[in-house]
Design a protein around this motif. Structure first.
Motif, PDB file in Angstrom:
ATOM      1  N   GLY A 103       0.780  -1.229   0.000  1.00 28.83           N
ATOM      2  CA  GLY A 103       0.000   0.000   0.000  1.00 28.83           C
ATOM      3  C   GLY A 103       0.810   1.276   0.000  1.00 28.83           C
ATOM      4  N   VAL A 104       2.126   1.172  -0.170  1.00 29.95           N
ATOM      5  CA  VAL A 104       2.994   2.348  -0.132  1.00 29.95           C
ATOM      6  C   VAL A 104       3.636   2.555  -1.501  1.00 29.95           C
ATOM      7  N   ASP A 105       3.671   3.814  -1.947  1.00 27.32           N
ATOM      8  CA  ASP A 105       4.404   4.148  -3.158  1.00 27.32           C
ATOM      9  C   ASP A 105       5.885   4.216  -2.784  1.00 27.32           C
ATOM     10  N   THR A 106       6.661   3.240  -3.259  1.00 22.06           N
ATOM     11  CA  THR A 106       8.055   3.105  -2.827  1.00 22.06           C
ATOM     12  C   THR A 106       8.990   4.116  -3.474  1.00 22.06           C
ATOM     13  N   GLY A 107       8.548   4.760  -4.554  1.00 18.60           N
ATOM     14  CA  GLY A 107       9.430   5.642  -5.301  1.00 18.60           C
ATOM     15  C   GLY A 107      10.292   4.916  -6.307  1.00 18.60           C
ATOM     16  N   LEU A 108      10.195   3.596  -6.343  1.00 17.10           N
ATOM     17  CA  LEU A 108      10.916   2.773  -7.316  1.00 17.10           C
ATOM     18  C   LEU A 108       9.930   2.237  -8.339  1.00 17.10           C
ATOM     19  N   MET A 109      10.345   2.211  -9.594  1.00 18.65           N
ATOM     20  CA  MET A 109       9.463   1.670 -10.621  1.00 18.65           C
ATOM     21  C   MET A 109       9.417   0.143 -10.581  1.00 18.65           C
ATOM     22  N   SER A 110      10.472  -0.490 -10.049  1.00 16.49           N
ATOM     23  CA  SER A 110      10.480  -1.950  -9.893  1.00 16.49           C
ATOM     24  C   SER A 110      10.919  -2.283  -8.475  1.00 16.49           C
ATOM     25  N   TYR A 111       9.967  -2.239  -7.547  1.00 13.25           N
ATOM     26  CA  TYR A 111      10.297  -2.644  -6.178  1.00 13.25           C
ATOM     27  C   TYR A 111      10.461  -4.159  -6.090  1.00 13.25           C
ATOM     28  N   ARG A 112       9.905  -4.876  -7.043  1.00 14.06           N
ATOM     29  CA  ARG A 112      10.035  -6.338  -7.060  1.00 14.06           C
ATOM     30  C   ARG A 112      11.487  -6.777  -6.923  1.00 14.06           C
ATOM     31  N   LEU A 113      12.401  -6.118  -7.628  1.00  9.55           N
ATOM     32  CA  LEU A 113      13.802  -6.524  -7.563  1.00  9.55           C
ATOM     33  C   LEU A 113      14.383  -6.319  -6.170  1.00  9.55           C
ATOM     34  N   THR A 114      13.936  -5.282  -5.479  1.00 11.83           N
ATOM     35  CA  THR A 114      14.399  -5.060  -4.112  1.00 11.83           C
ATOM     36  C   THR A 114      14.053  -6.249  -3.229  1.00 11.83           C
ATOM     37  N   VAL A 115      12.859  -6.787  -3.420  1.00 18.75           N
ATOM     38  CA  VAL A 115      12.425  -7.955  -2.648  1.00 18.75           C
ATOM     39  C   VAL A 115      13.216  -9.185  -3.075  1.00 18.75           C
ATOM     40  N   PHE A 116      13.336  -9.374  -4.376  1.00 19.45           N
ATOM     41  CA  PHE A 116      13.978 -10.584  -4.875  1.00 19.45           C
ATOM     42  C   PHE A 116      15.470 -10.625  -4.567  1.00 19.45           C
ATOM     43  N   ASP A 117      16.112  -9.470  -4.580  1.00 18.02           N
ATOM     44  CA  ASP A 117      17.556  -9.432  -4.357  1.00 18.02           C
ATOM     45  C   ASP A 117      17.955  -9.816  -2.941  1.00 18.02           C
ATOM     46  N   THR A 225      11.300   6.516 -17.636  1.00 16.83           N
ATOM     47  CA  THR A 225      11.280   7.977 -17.487  1.00 16.83           C
ATOM     48  C   THR A 225      12.660   8.569 -17.251  1.00 16.83           C
ATOM     49  N   GLY A 226      13.674   7.731 -17.027  1.00 21.14           N
ATOM     50  CA  GLY A 226      14.987   8.236 -16.658  1.00 21.14           C
ATOM     51  C   GLY A 226      16.030   8.063 -17.736  1.00 21.14           C
ATOM     52  N   GLN A 227      17.261   7.874 -17.289  1.00 23.60           N
ATOM     53  CA  GLN A 227      18.386   7.702 -18.178  1.00 23.60           C
ATOM     54  C   GLN A 227      19.171   6.463 -17.777  1.00 23.60           C
ATOM     55  N   LEU A 228      19.938   5.932 -18.741  1.00 27.67           N
ATOM     56  CA  LEU A 228      20.905   4.893 -18.474  1.00 27.67           C
ATOM     57  C   LEU A 228      22.257   5.380 -18.979  1.00 27.67           C
ATOM     58  N   VAL A 229      23.307   4.727 -18.531  1.00 20.96           N
ATOM     59  CA  VAL A 229      24.639   5.088 -18.983  1.00 20.96           C
ATOM     60  C   VAL A 229      24.943   4.360 -20.291  1.00 20.96           C
ATOM     61  N   ASP A 230      25.341   5.101 -21.295  1.00 20.68           N
ATOM     62  CA  ASP A 230      25.894   4.518 -22.516  1.00 20.68           C
ATOM     63  C   ASP A 230      27.392   4.378 -22.271  1.00 20.68           C
ATOM     64  N   PHE A 231      27.855   3.164 -22.013  1.00 21.51           N
ATOM     65  CA  PHE A 231      29.246   2.970 -21.622  1.00 21.51           C
ATOM     66  C   PHE A 231      30.209   3.237 -22.770  1.00 21.51           C
ATOM     67  N   GLY A 232      29.714   3.100 -24.003  1.00 16.70           N
ATOM     68  CA  GLY A 232      30.557   3.443 -25.139  1.00 16.70           C
ATOM     69  C   GLY A 232      30.844   4.930 -25.189  1.00 16.70           C
TER      70      GLY A 232
END
Length: 258
Positions: A103-117, A225-232
Motif C-alpha cells: 500500500g505504499v508508493d516506494t518511489g521505485l518503478m520496480s520494487y520487485r527486484l528489491t524484494v527478490f535481491d 522515465t529516466g536515463q541509463l549510462v551509454d558505456f561506449g
C-alpha cells in the motif's frame, strides 16, 4: 488463434472474479497486500524454501517474467550469457510494473527486484569461459550441500536447468499482454543479434558487473522515465534514445524472425 484464446480466457477469469468482488491484475508486486498474511501452497519446493530462507522466502509476493530462448550448444549458451547483461537493464525499464508495496508508493518503478535481491544467488551472473566452468560451479554448490540442483540459481539470466535454453529473468510482469509479448520479442531479437555477430567473428563488449549494476539500479528506480549510462559514450543518455538505438540494432533480426 492463440491471441484470441488468451483474450477469451482473460474475459472469463475477469467475469468469474467479478462475481466474487475480485479483479485480476498482472503486476510484479501486489499493490496493497501484506505478505505476512498470505498462505503458500503446500508443495515440497515451497516448504523447503520457507524452511531454508525463512521470511526472505515468505515475503516473495512478487511476479517476474521469464523468457526462454533455445540454444542447443552448451558453450554458445554461456558465451551469449556473458554478453547479454549489458542489455538487461534496457528490458527491465520497459517492463517495470511494481512501484507499490504493502500500500505504499516506494518511489521505485520496480520494487520487485528489491524484494527478490534479498535471496542468495540472485542478480547478475558471473562470467564463465565455458559451460564446463559453469558446471564446476554448480558441482561445488551441490557438493557442499548448499543447493540441491541448479534450479536454485536465481540470476537475472541463467542457463535453464531443465531445458537447453538461455532464460532471462530480470523483467517485471507487465500489466498488458501486448507489452509482455513485446519485451519477450525484444529479448529474442537481442539473442539473435549477438548470435549473428558471433557468426561473423564479432562480439558485444563485456562490461564489468559493477557498471551494468549501475544501469540495473537506474532502470529499477526510474523505468522508462529516466536515463541509463551509454558505456561506449561514457555518459548518461535518455532512455527513449537508447531504445531507438536498440531497435535499430536488432532491426535485421526482428524482420527475419517476423
Amino acid at each position: 488463434d492463440a491471441r484470441a484464446d488468451l483474450a477469451h480466457l482473460r474475459r472469463t477469469v475477469a467475469a468469474v472474479a467479478g462475481r466474487h468482488g475480485f479483479g485480476p491484475i498482472a503486476v510484479a508486486t501486489h499493490p496493497f497486500a501484506s505478505w505476512s498474511g498470505q498462505i503458500r501452497p503446500d508443495k515440497e519446493r515451497y516448504n523447503v524454501l520457507a524452511k531454508e530462507l525463512q521470511d526472505v522466502a515468505r515475503r516473495l509476493l512478487i511476479c517476474g517474467q521469464h523468457v526462454h530462448v533455445a540454444i542447443a550448444n552448451d558453450d554458445l549458451r554461456i558465451d551469449l550469457m556473458n554478453q547479454i547483461p549489458y542489455f538487461l537493464p534496457h528490458l527491465l525499464a520497459l517492463s517495470t510494473s511494481s512501484p507499490f508495496w504493502r500500500g505504499v508508493d516506494t518511489g521505485l518503478m520496480s520494487y520487485r527486484l528489491t524484494v527478490f535481491d534479498s535471496l542468495p544467488r540472485t542478480g547478475l551472473p558471473d562470467q564463465f569461459d565455458s559451460y564446463g566452468e559453469y558446471q564446476r560451479l554448480i558441482d561445488q554448490l551441490t557438493g557442499a550441500g548448499l543447493i540441491p540442483d541448479a534450479t536454485m540459481i536465481w540470476w537475472d539470466i541463467r542457463p535453464s536447468a531443465r531445458y537447453p535454453t538461455l532464460e532471462m529473468r530480470m523483467t517485471d510482469v507487465c500489466t498488458r499482454l501486448e507489452d509482455s509479448m513485446t519485451v519477450a520479442a525484444l529479448y529474442v531479437c537481442i539473442v539473435s543479434m549477438l548470435h549473428r555477430l558471433r557468426r561473423d567473428n564479432q562480439r558485444w563488449r563485456i562490461y564489468p558487473r559493477s557498471l551494468v549494476n549501475e544501469n540495473r539500479w537506474l532502470a529499477q528506480r526510474f523505468g522508462v522515465t529516466g536515463q541509463l549510462v551509454d558505456f561506449g559514450l561514457g555518459r548518461m543518455v535518455d532512455y527513449a534514445d537508447l531504445v531507438e538505438e536498440l531497435i535499430a540494432l536488432v532491426h535485421e533480426d526482428a524482420e527475419r524472425l517476423d
